[in-house]
Design an enzyme around this catalytic site. Structure first.
Site, PDB file in Angstrom:
ATOM      1  N   CYS A  42       0.805  -1.237   0.000  1.00 38.61           N
ATOM      2  CA  CYS A  42       0.000   0.000   0.000  1.00 38.61           C
ATOM      3  C   CYS A  42       0.830   1.276   0.000  1.00 38.61           C
ATOM      4  O   CYS A  42       0.776   2.046  -0.969  1.00 38.61           O
ATOM      5  CB  CYS A  42      -0.934  -0.004   1.186  1.00 38.61           C
ATOM      6  SG  CYS A  42      -1.960  -1.478   1.231  1.00 38.61           S
ATOM      7  N   PHE A  43       1.582   1.531   1.071  1.00 35.13           N
ATOM      8  CA  PHE A  43       2.279   2.824   1.178  1.00 35.13           C
ATOM      9  C   PHE A  43       3.162   3.129  -0.033  1.00 35.13           C
ATOM     10  O   PHE A  43       3.036   4.216  -0.623  1.00 35.13           O
ATOM     11  CB  PHE A  43       3.110   2.893   2.463  1.00 35.13           C
ATOM     12  CG  PHE A  43       2.301   3.016   3.734  1.00 35.13           C
ATOM     13  CD1 PHE A  43       0.957   3.349   3.683  1.00 35.13           C
ATOM     14  CD2 PHE A  43       2.879   2.817   4.970  1.00 35.13           C
ATOM     15  CE1 PHE A  43       0.196   3.457   4.842  1.00 35.13           C
ATOM     16  CE2 PHE A  43       2.145   2.920   6.145  1.00 35.13           C
ATOM     17  CZ  PHE A  43       0.803   3.235   6.071  1.00 35.13           C
TER      18      PHE A  43
END
Ligand code: UGA
Length: 434
Positions: free
Chosen positions: A270-271
């Site tokens: 994600c990040f």
């Protein structure tokens, strides 16, 4: 219809599966659709295709009760439900853009399935998509496929997820907030009904605002970690412990103590992808997101700090045996996507070291990227005869390691990339930022 709202979810990855299990636990019937036949069969036999604490047990129970089922048939999933969540992956392209091909495919297919539906149906995007995607990609595809107009013909929402791997189910059942981006009040009402049993504030917004809340949240957290890492790098030069510093910093309620753990940087699915996607979206809008670009830069350098420290201690890595403890991008998951361990192991090999790795859950996935390194059955086995040890993921079980276990090493150098060992049980290790 209220009582029997049934939910279909397209895509049985982390998000789809956790959301389906979570809603089923709350009493809704859910149908998970995925093109992967094997995955569907596993779910139907009560087995979870991924490791996530509590998921396997809950899935087994819900399958027994008949509250959840999986299928490869999208038309069936849509026709047998009133709300459909899109939970397909949105990976990065090489240039940082979001690859929307699965969003395209699924929204087209849902659109076609909606053509035959007589009753009101809401389609909610759960996948993380750049602002404007729901309006510009999802809605046109749904309208074209169904021959109906969004609004009167069917409802549309954007309902971002805030699940952390390793505690996804817990996060689903106890969220900090629920964000419902809605095309119109009727769409939002229908989705809000699903969440009425949750003790969290519900924020109703436009579609675009909901999309942006997700990116702004993930980018902020990525920035916060990177900030802790930058301060940590300075602390290391000063010979002080970044954790002691951040304890003092985090007590300021405006800052909060969360996500200030310094180390080898953020990984995961994600990040890294989301910060890049926001930078890329900003660029298209004519804005240079320089702060976020620097977050990516600092983060990608951070894993190599472990190698620098290691070389400072043992010199050339050629022919040295290095034990690597932890491969997953964080504890309590078998996921190795964008794990700092990938960069670290690759660099160790490039510099001629021999690697023996151990991870309680992620060795199967790591082996796909590095089939030729050594894999040990336990941390203790990995340590045997090693010239040095790198601790890359803060698995709980590493806290039980003692001086005795490390005495099986040939050398005595232990470097932590994450705060994992117990200083009362192990002597003489150092960390990247402590
Ligand atoms: C993240 C967000 O935390 C979720 O809210 C979000 O829903 C999810 O992305 C997503 O977009 O789907 P996740 O990537 O699963 O969740 O895991 P995190 O707990 O956020 O950790 C991400 C990375 O940051 C890990 O590599 C972790 O080790 C690192 N991290 C985290 C730090 O280096 N320091 C910290 O203080 C916290």
């Amino acid at each position: 219809m209220r009582k029997q709202v049934r939910i279909s979810l397209i895509g049985a990855g982390y998000v789809g599966l956790t959301t389906a299990v979570g809603f089923s636990k709350k009493g809704f019937k859910t149908i998970l659709m995925d093109i992967d036949k094997e995955k569907v069969e596993r779910i139907n036999s009560g087995e979870s295709p991924i490791y996530e604490p509590g998921l396997r047990e809950m899935l087994k129970e819900l399958r027994r009760e008949g509250n959840i089922e999986a299928t490869t048939n999208l038309d069936y999933a849509v026709s047998e439900s009133e709300i459909t969540f899109i939970c397909v992956p949105t990976p990065s392209r090489r240039n940082g853009d979001t690859d929307l091909r699965y969003i395209e495919d699924s929204s087209k297919a849902i659109g076609k399935a909606l053509r035959l539906k007589e009753h009101y149906h809401v389609v909610a995007v759960k996948s993380t998509v750049p602002p404007e995607t729901t309006e510009r990609v999802v809605i046109p595809n749904l309208e074209e496929g169904s021959g109906k107009k969004a609004g009167p013909g069917f409802g549309v929402c954007m309902n971002p997820e805030f699940l952390r791997e390793g505690s996804a189910l817990e996060d689903f059942l106890n969220p900090d907030r629920i964000v419902i981006g809605e095309l119109d009040p009727r769409s939002g009402e229908t989705l809000a009904f699903l969440y009425r049993g949750f003790a969290a504030p519900v924020l109703r917004t436009s579609l675009k605002v909901a999309e942006m809340i997700k990116y702004a949240s993930n980018s902020f957290l990525a920035m916060k970690i990177t900030y802790a890492n930058e301060i940590g790098n300075i602390c290391k030069k000063l010979g002080i412990d970044a954790y002691e510093v951040m304890k003092g910093v985090g007590l300021d309620s405006r800052i909060s103590p969360h996500f200030l753990r310094a180390g080898i940087g953020f990984g995961g699915s994600c990040f890294p992808k989301d910060v890049l996607a926001l930078v890329s979206k900003a660029e298209k809008l004519g804005y240079n997101a320089s702060l976020l670009k620097e977050v990516i830069n600092v983060n990608s350098r951070q894993p190599y700090r472990m190698i620098d420290l290691l070389k400072k201690r043992i010199g050339s890595l050629k022919g040295k045996r290095i034990a690597v403890l932890g491969l997953a991008f964080k504890p309590e998951t078998d996921d190795v996507r964008e794990s700092p361990a990938l960069r670290i192991v690759s660099e160790l090999i490039r510099q001629g070291a021999g690697v023996v790795a151990y991870d309680p859950k992620a060795m199967f996935n790591f082996r796909k990227a590095f089939p030729k390194i050594g894999y040990a059955e336990s941390a203790k086995e990995a340590l045997k005869g090693a010239d040095a040890c790198l601790v890359v993921t803060e698995w709980r079980e590493f806290r039980d390691l003692t001086d005795d276990d490390f005495s099986a090493m040939r050398g005595s150098v232990i470097i932590e990339g994450r705060r994992a060992l117990d200083p009362k049980k192990v002597d003489g290790f150092e960390g990247v930022c402590w």
